[in-house]
Design an enzyme around this catalytic site. Structure first.
Site, PDB file in Angstrom:
ATOM      1  CE  LYS A 163      13.310  50.579  28.883  1.00 44.34           C
ATOM      2  NZ  LYS A 163      14.040  50.896  27.653  1.00 44.34           N
TER       3      LYS A 163
HETATM    4  C1  E4P Z   1      17.506  50.074  27.942  1.00 45.46           C
HETATM    5  O1  E4P Z   1      16.391  49.612  27.943  1.00 45.46           O
HETATM    6  C2  E4P Z   1      17.893  51.310  27.246  1.00 45.46           C
HETATM    7  O2  E4P Z   1      17.131  51.414  26.070  1.00 45.46           O
HETATM    8  C3  E4P Z   1      19.331  51.327  26.797  1.00 45.46           C
HETATM    9  O3  E4P Z   1      20.042  50.157  27.117  1.00 45.46           O
HETATM   10  C4  E4P Z   1      20.052  52.618  27.012  1.00 45.46           C
HETATM   11  O4  E4P Z   1      21.379  52.509  26.572  1.00 45.46           O
HETATM   12  P1  E4P Z   1      22.313  53.767  26.263  1.00 45.46           P
HETATM   13  O5  E4P Z   1      22.968  54.191  27.517  1.00 45.46           O
HETATM   14  O6  E4P Z   1      23.324  53.228  25.285  1.00 45.46           O
HETATM   15  O7  E4P Z   1      21.426  54.838  25.677  1.00 45.46           O
END
Ligand code: E4P
Length: 215
Positions: free
Chosen positions: A83
């Protein structure tokens, strides 16, 4: 539509996997910080439970560091997806990893051109953050719809992974807009399989049955 869980918590992952409909996992530095646990060990544990894509995020912000970290993550298990942030360095790393056959998830995507660029670089997944856009009075779902249209116009194979999902209505809208995947907190996964009328109806069925036949 594929369903991923957005957590680094092993209990939540096990419970979601037991439901039989979990396709993958996303983690991020904030989620692992909440666990106060070694990231590599946790990713290894997650990959022992879930055979679908497991996103492992780098914390480097520069190309060389991203490549070094990503290569280490990729060795943890064959289902690791590296990622990377949707930045210029992330784009470069995405291209190199794609050329090497390592899958990537380009995260923190907030506008359609980031999604176009990472698709050109061969990203496996792109993660538009819908909840965080809604938080600043923008329209997260509109981003999903725009990326869907762009990818369909040119036949890009990058999967749209709706991220920062906050509630079941986001999920309905993502499914209608044609997101390929959604990554969802465990609380929302549970909400997806519930309705008060289901509970009321079930209670009534059981009461009626007991009244008639006892037990
Ligand atoms: C995606 O891969 C992220 O980990 C995640 O969806 C972030 O979400 P949040 O805005 O609730 O922190």
């Amino acid at each position: 539509m594929d369903l991923y869980i957005d957590t680094a918590n092993l209990d939540e992952i096990k419970q979601a996997a037991d439901m039989g409909v979990l396709d993958g996992v996303t983690t991020n530095p904030s989620l692992i910080a909440k666990e106060k646990y070694d990231y590599v060990k946790r990713l290894t544990e997650i990959c022992a439970i879930v055979k679908g894509p497991v996103s492992a995020e780098v914390i480097s912000t520069e190309y060389a560091g991203m490549m070094e970290e990503g290569r280490k993550h990729a060795k943890i298990a064959p289902n690791i997806v590296v990622k990377l942030p949707s930045t210029i360095d992330g784009l470069r790393a995405c291209k190199t990893f794609s050329d090497e056959g390592i899958k990537t998830n380009l995260t923190l995507c907030f506008q359609p051109l980031q999604a176009l660029m990472v698709a050109k670089a061969g990203a496996f997944l792109v993660s538009p953050f819908i909840g965080r856009l809604d938080d600043v009075a923008e329209d997260g779902m509109d981003l999903i719809r725009k990326i869907r249209a762009i990818y369909d116009n040119y036949g890009y194979k990058t999967k749209i992974l709706a991220a920062s999902v906050r509630h079941p209505k986001h999920m309905v809208e993502c499914a209608l807009a044609g997101a390929d995947v959604a990554t969802v907190p465990f609380s929302v996964i549970k909400q997806m399989m519930g309705h008060p009328l289901t509970d009321v109806g079930l209670k009534k069925f059981l009461e009626d049955y007991k009244k008639a036949f006892g037990g």
